[in-house]
Scaffold this motif. Structure first.
Motif, PDB file in Angstrom:
ATOM      1  N   UNK A   1       0.758  -1.029  -0.065  1.00 17.74           N
ATOM      2  CA  UNK A   1       0.033  -0.006   0.075  1.00 17.74           C
ATOM      3  C   UNK A   1       0.960   1.404  -0.040  1.00 17.74           C
ATOM      4  N   UNK A   2       2.098   1.356   0.737  1.00 18.91           N
ATOM      5  CA  UNK A   2       2.689   2.653   0.833  1.00 18.91           C
ATOM      6  C   UNK A   2       3.214   2.904  -0.631  1.00 18.91           C
ATOM      7  N   UNK A   3       3.724   2.001  -1.324  1.00 20.54           N
ATOM      8  CA  UNK A   3       4.237   2.328  -2.744  1.00 20.54           C
ATOM      9  C   UNK A   3       2.906   2.331  -3.716  1.00 20.54           C
ATOM     10  N   UNK A   4       1.969   1.786  -3.560  1.00 25.87           N
ATOM     11  CA  UNK A   4       1.033   2.026  -4.605  1.00 25.87           C
ATOM     12  C   UNK A   4       0.361   3.454  -4.303  1.00 25.87           C
ATOM     13  N   UNK A   5       0.320   3.883  -2.992  1.00 28.14           N
ATOM     14  CA  UNK A   5      -0.232   5.154  -2.655  1.00 28.14           C
ATOM     15  C   UNK A   5       0.421   6.322  -3.170  1.00 28.14           C
ATOM     16  N   UNK A   6       1.778   6.214  -3.212  1.00 28.91           N
ATOM     17  CA  UNK A   6       2.625   6.964  -3.991  1.00 28.91           C
ATOM     18  C   UNK A   6       2.403   7.302  -5.148  1.00 28.91           C
ATOM     19  N   UNK A   7       2.206   6.276  -6.118  1.00 33.94           N
ATOM     20  CA  UNK A   7       1.632   6.195  -7.445  1.00 33.94           C
ATOM     21  C   UNK A   7       0.381   7.032  -7.574  1.00 33.94           C
TER      22      UNK A   7
ATOM     23  N   UNK B   1      -6.584   4.499  -4.867  1.00 32.16           N
ATOM     24  CA  UNK B   1      -5.988   3.379  -4.294  1.00 32.16           C
ATOM     25  C   UNK B   1      -7.222   2.384  -3.641  1.00 32.16           C
ATOM     26  N   UNK B   2      -8.059   3.013  -3.106  1.00 32.69           N
ATOM     27  CA  UNK B   2      -8.925   2.253  -2.396  1.00 32.69           C
ATOM     28  C   UNK B   2      -9.982   1.583  -3.166  1.00 32.69           C
ATOM     29  N   UNK B   3     -10.327   2.217  -4.401  1.00 30.17           N
ATOM     30  CA  UNK B   3     -11.116   1.703  -5.296  1.00 30.17           C
ATOM     31  C   UNK B   3     -10.472   0.599  -6.156  1.00 30.17           C
ATOM     32  N   UNK B   4      -9.249   0.780  -6.388  1.00 33.13           N
ATOM     33  CA  UNK B   4      -8.525  -0.233  -6.979  1.00 33.13           C
ATOM     34  C   UNK B   4      -8.340  -1.564  -6.352  1.00 33.13           C
ATOM     35  N   UNK B   5      -8.032  -1.444  -4.865  1.00 35.18           N
ATOM     36  CA  UNK B   5      -8.006  -2.639  -4.133  1.00 35.18           C
ATOM     37  C   UNK B   5      -9.412  -3.339  -3.955  1.00 35.18           C
ATOM     38  N   UNK B   6     -10.464  -2.635  -3.921  1.00 39.40           N
ATOM     39  CA  UNK B   6     -11.890  -3.034  -4.050  1.00 39.40           C
ATOM     40  C   UNK B   6     -11.808  -4.115  -5.311  1.00 39.40           C
ATOM     41  N   UNK B   7     -11.427  -3.620  -6.271  1.00 35.28           N
ATOM     42  CA  UNK B   7     -11.720  -4.046  -7.642  1.00 35.28           C
ATOM     43  C   UNK B   7     -10.854  -5.638  -7.482  1.00 35.28           C
ATOM     44  N   UNK B   8      -9.567  -5.140  -7.095  1.00 37.69           N
ATOM     45  CA  UNK B   8      -8.657  -6.397  -6.865  1.00 37.69           C
ATOM     46  C   UNK B   8      -9.186  -7.463  -5.885  1.00 37.69           C
ATOM     47  N   UNK B   9      -9.915  -7.175  -4.860  1.00 37.19           N
ATOM     48  CA  UNK B   9     -10.212  -8.271  -3.886  1.00 37.19           C
ATOM     49  C   UNK B   9     -11.222  -9.176  -4.445  1.00 37.19           C
ATOM     50  N   UNK B  10     -12.141  -8.448  -5.337  1.00 34.73           N
ATOM     51  CA  UNK B  10     -13.156  -9.181  -5.705  1.00 34.73           C
ATOM     52  C   UNK B  10     -12.620 -10.370  -7.070  1.00 34.73           C
TER      53      UNK B  10
END
Length: 185
Positions: free
Chosen positions: A17-23, A39-48
């Motif tokens: 998350x820290x590296x992805x948050x920087x981007x 990032x949160x929206x991207x992680x939600x999509x990845x979780x599915x």
């Protein structure tokens, strides 16, 4: 998602998350809150799709890029950040030079369009070749080149002081210069 999948997803989120948050913050023009949302929206999509993902970080980064492209395609108001007083520009003699450079770079990046900012982040912060940037953004390599050229020219025009702060090699942004834009948690 089974228990093992949940655990591996939690581990991925805590480690990357820290590296992805920087981007995400860079893609959002330095707006930490917008970067966190991205990032949160991207992680939600990845979780599915977690059980079917071969390379989780590459998958999440691609979601970040594509969501940012979708944001610039949507017509909407551009929000301005208003403050009572402009921030002080220190002399930079006590280690404040890096902070000043980071603030100047963030301000200059925020003056670019979302497309220009995204191309610069992908090219110089993520250090992707032009062909990969073109593939991710769904455009030609020539478009990436011309957008990069125009973005750098606009960056130089809006913030000529970046050249003075960064030394002789500051004329071309590098991943080192863009990394200075990071917003630390």
């Amino acid at each position: 998602m089974d228990a093992a999948g949940q655990e591996s997803f939690r581990e991925f989120v805590s480690n990357r998350s820290p590296a992805l948050l920087k981007t995400a913050v860079l893609l959002s023009g330095g707006d930490r809150h917008a970067g966190e949302d991205l990032l949160q929206n991207a992680l939600i999509k990845a979780a599915g799709r977690w059980g079917r993902i071969d390379e989780p970080e590459a998958y999440v980064r691609q979601i970040l890029y594509r969501q940012q492209v979708s944001r610039w395609r949507l017509k909407g108001r551009r929000r301005e950040l208003t403050v009572a007083e402009p921030p002080d520009r220190g002399s930079g003699t006590d280690g404040a030079g890096a902070t000043e450079l980071r603030l100047l770079m963030r301000e200059a990046l925020s003056r670019l369009t979302a497309r220009q900012r995204t191309v610069l982040v992908l090219r110089f912060f993520e250090d992707l070749p032009e062909a990969d940037v073109a593939r991710l953004l769904g455009c030609s390599v020539g478009t990436v080149r011309s957008t990069t050229h125009r973005s750098l020219a606009r960056l130089r025009a809006h913030a000529p002081e970046l050249t003075a702060l960064g030394g002789p090699g500051a004329e071309q942004p590098s991943s080192r210069n863009l990394a200075a834009v990071e917003v630390r948690p």
